[in-house]
Design a protein around this motif. Structure first.
Motif, PDB file in Angstrom:
ATOM      1  N   PRO A  77       0.791  -1.235   0.000  1.00 56.85           N
ATOM      2  CA  PRO A  77       0.000   0.000   0.000  1.00 56.85           C
ATOM      3  C   PRO A  77       0.822   1.283   0.000  1.00 56.85           C
ATOM      4  O   PRO A  77       0.502   2.224  -0.719  1.00 56.85           O
ATOM      5  N   LEU A  78       1.877   1.338   0.801  1.00 54.74           N
ATOM      6  CA  LEU A  78       2.646   2.578   0.870  1.00 54.74           C
ATOM      7  C   LEU A  78       3.370   2.866  -0.444  1.00 54.74           C
ATOM      8  O   LEU A  78       3.480   4.025  -0.861  1.00 54.74           O
ATOM      9  N   LEU A  79       3.840   1.819  -1.125  1.00 54.49           N
ATOM     10  CA  LEU A  79       4.484   2.037  -2.421  1.00 54.49           C
ATOM     11  C   LEU A  79       3.462   2.482  -3.465  1.00 54.49           C
ATOM     12  O   LEU A  79       3.743   3.368  -4.288  1.00 54.49           O
ATOM     13  N   VAL A  80       2.276   1.872  -3.432  1.00 59.80           N
ATOM     14  CA  VAL A  80       1.226   2.286  -4.369  1.00 59.80           C
ATOM     15  C   VAL A  80       0.846   3.745  -4.127  1.00 59.80           C
ATOM     16  O   VAL A  80       0.715   4.541  -5.065  1.00 59.80           O
ATOM     17  N   LEU A  81       0.681   4.128  -2.872  1.00 58.42           N
ATOM     18  CA  LEU A  81       0.315   5.510  -2.568  1.00 58.42           C
ATOM     19  C   LEU A  81       1.430   6.484  -2.939  1.00 58.42           C
ATOM     20  O   LEU A  81       1.154   7.636  -3.307  1.00 58.42           O
ATOM     21  N   THR A  82       2.671   6.043  -2.870  1.00 57.81           N
ATOM     22  CA  THR A  82       3.772   6.900  -3.301  1.00 57.81           C
ATOM     23  C   THR A  82       3.693   7.163  -4.800  1.00 57.81           C
ATOM     24  O   THR A  82       3.924   8.282  -5.258  1.00 57.81           O
ATOM     25  N   VAL A  83       3.340   6.130  -5.553  1.00 62.81           N
ATOM     26  CA  VAL A  83       3.110   6.321  -6.994  1.00 62.81           C
ATOM     27  C   VAL A  83       1.986   7.325  -7.216  1.00 62.81           C
ATOM     28  O   VAL A  83       2.112   8.271  -8.011  1.00 62.81           O
ATOM     29  N   LEU A  84       0.877   7.156  -6.495  1.00 60.14           N
ATOM     30  CA  LEU A  84      -0.284   8.034  -6.676  1.00 60.14           C
ATOM     31  C   LEU A  84       0.016   9.459  -6.221  1.00 60.14           C
ATOM     32  O   LEU A  84      -0.540  10.418  -6.777  1.00 60.14           O
ATOM     33  N   ALA A  85       0.890   9.595  -5.237  1.00 58.27           N
ATOM     34  CA  ALA A  85       1.240  10.932  -4.743  1.00 58.27           C
ATOM     35  C   ALA A  85       1.864  11.781  -5.838  1.00 58.27           C
ATOM     36  O   ALA A  85       1.668  13.004  -5.880  1.00 58.27           O
ATOM     37  N   ARG A  86       2.617  11.152  -6.722  1.00 56.76           N
ATOM     38  CA  ARG A  86       3.304  11.894  -7.779  1.00 56.76           C
ATOM     39  C   ARG A  86       2.398  12.183  -8.976  1.00 56.76           C
ATOM     40  O   ARG A  86       2.767  12.947  -9.860  1.00 56.76           O
ATOM     41  N   GLU A  87       1.220  11.555  -9.009  1.00 58.60           N
ATOM     42  CA  GLU A  87       0.316  11.712 -10.155  1.00 58.60           C
ATOM     43  C   GLU A  87      -0.988  12.409  -9.789  1.00 58.60           C
ATOM     44  O   GLU A  87      -1.899  12.483 -10.595  1.00 58.60           O
ATOM     45  N   THR A  88      -1.103  12.869  -8.542  1.00 58.42           N
ATOM     46  CA  THR A  88      -2.277  13.612  -8.092  1.00 58.42           C
ATOM     47  C   THR A  88      -1.797  14.873  -7.374  1.00 58.42           C
ATOM     48  O   THR A  88      -0.607  15.032  -7.096  1.00 58.42           O
ATOM     49  N   GLU A  89      -2.744  15.759  -7.072  1.00 56.46           N
ATOM     50  CA  GLU A  89      -2.364  17.045  -6.477  1.00 56.46           C
ATOM     51  C   GLU A  89      -3.030  17.335  -5.140  1.00 56.46           C
ATOM     52  O   GLU A  89      -2.427  17.987  -4.288  1.00 56.46           O
ATOM     53  N   ARG A  90      -4.278  16.879  -4.941  1.00 59.27           N
ATOM     54  CA  ARG A  90      -5.045  17.335  -3.783  1.00 59.27           C
ATOM     55  C   ARG A  90      -5.598  16.196  -2.934  1.00 59.27           C
ATOM     56  O   ARG A  90      -5.813  16.380  -1.745  1.00 59.27           O
ATOM     57  N   ILE A  91      -5.843  15.060  -3.507  1.00 59.85           N
ATOM     58  CA  ILE A  91      -6.570  14.004  -2.816  1.00 59.85           C
ATOM     59  C   ILE A  91      -5.728  13.401  -1.688  1.00 59.85           C
ATOM     60  O   ILE A  91      -4.517  13.209  -1.817  1.00 59.85           O
ATOM     61  N   GLY A  92      -6.386  13.115  -0.538  1.00 63.36           N
ATOM     62  CA  GLY A  92      -5.695  12.498   0.584  1.00 63.36           C
ATOM     63  C   GLY A  92      -5.340  11.048   0.306  1.00 63.36           C
ATOM     64  O   GLY A  92      -6.027  10.356  -0.447  1.00 63.36           O
ATOM     65  N   LEU A  93      -4.266  10.565   0.928  1.00 60.09           N
ATOM     66  CA  LEU A  93      -3.737   9.225   0.673  1.00 60.09           C
ATOM     67  C   LEU A  93      -3.575   8.500   2.011  1.00 60.09           C
ATOM     68  O   LEU A  93      -2.670   8.806   2.787  1.00 60.09           O
ATOM     69  N   VAL A  94      -4.471   7.544   2.267  1.00 58.69           N
ATOM     70  CA  VAL A  94      -4.535   6.898   3.576  1.00 58.69           C
ATOM     71  C   VAL A  94      -4.401   5.389   3.410  1.00 58.69           C
ATOM     72  O   VAL A  94      -5.010   4.802   2.511  1.00 58.69           O
TER      73      VAL A  94
END
Length: 291
Positions: A77-94
């Motif tokens: 999960p943390l690696l997936v969210l790290t990927v998503l962090a670089r491709e999104t701007e505002r949405i929270g990642l939990v």
């Protein structure tokens, strides 16, 4: 995530959707479990739709028969969210991480890193693991419930202390003065409990929101106490409006007992929408998800 007014969230499952057999739907991506491009598309769509956070559940165990079912959980999960962090701007990642089988320093470092990478959008759903098969993966057994939560309190307190081991203005970046940071404002935490300990400090400066947001999803008296003391968001599954009000009041009472403002703790009630061209089609899809 900075405002902490997180109300509407979306849960990501491992790869094919939460409904049993959803991976067999026509056109389903059979490799979506490992397809980061697909997860990015989901996340960007959710962000455009004003969803405020993405939540990834996790249990560190293979809990399905892969002959007939796709995995329930992300590859990490943390690696997936790290990927998503670089491709999104505002949405929270939990995402979920256990207080049982991970040491506080590792938890603090990983979630703080995600918080910095995402510019202050990370959240930790702190849980106590109850699955004996998951415990076996770490060469351990599930301890009594009281002991699990005793450790959880220690771990969360140490994690929060590590997150706060840098003061806000410790990061100087002073080229002329030849000072990267002010070490007087970066201090060890030196915490020792019965079950967990850490010296600190972390090597990571504060993010835009300061610290990741803590979530909680446990039930019962122990879970309520944990949520009331530390959580900003609590996941719940009420089946009626009255049940939701009862759970919400219990949560507010727990926050008061911990000396907090009850309005600081938000309850997020879960629901599972089924999307189709008509109400009847949606009901049929819900009844027969693999058809």
């Amino acid at each position: 995530m900075t405002s902490r007014k997180m109300v509407l969230g979306m849960q990501f499952s491992g790869g094919y959707g939460a409904a049993p057999g959803a991976w067999r739907l026509p056109g389903a991506n059979m490799k979506s479990y490992t397809d980061m491009d697909q997860f990015v598309r989901y996340a960007q769509t959710a962000e455009r739709g004003k969803i405020q956070l993405l939540f990834i559940a996790d249990t560190p165990v293979l809990d399905v028969d892969l002959d007939h079912h796709a995995p329930h959980h992300m590859i990490d999960p943390l690696l997936v969210l790290t990927v998503l962090a670089r491709e999104t701007e505002r949405i929270g990642l939990v995402t979920t991480a256990s207080t049982m089988f991970t040491e506080p320093y590792n938890l603090a470092r990983r979630f703080k890193a995600l918080d910095v990478i995402s510019h202050g959008r990370a959240g930790w759903n702190a849980v106590t693991t109850s699955d004996p098969a998951a415990a076996a993966n770490f060469g351990a057994m599930i301890p009594p419930r009281a002991e699990k939560y005793e450790r959880a309190h220690e771990v969360i307190q140490i994690v929060q202390a590590l997150w706060g081991s840098w003061e806000k203005d410790a990061w100087l970046l002073d080229v002329d003065g030849k000072r990267f940071a002010d070490m007087d404002k970066i201090q060890p935490v030196n915490l020792q409990g019965k079950h967990a300990a850490s010296r600190g400090p972390l090597p990571i400066p504060p993010s835009e929101q300061g610290q990741p947001v803590i979530f909680q999803a446990g039930g019962g008296g122990y879970g309520l106490e944990l949520a009331g003391r530390y959580a900003s968001g609590v996941y719940a599954n009420p089946y009626t409006i009255e049940d939701a009000r009862t759970q919400r009041q219990a949560l507010r009472d727990a926050a008061k007992r911990a000396g907090r403002d009850p309005d600081e703790v938000k309850m997020l009630a879960g629901f599972m929408p089924t999307i189709a061209a008509s109400r009847q089609a949606a009901l049929e899809r819900r009844r027969f998800p693999g058809a």
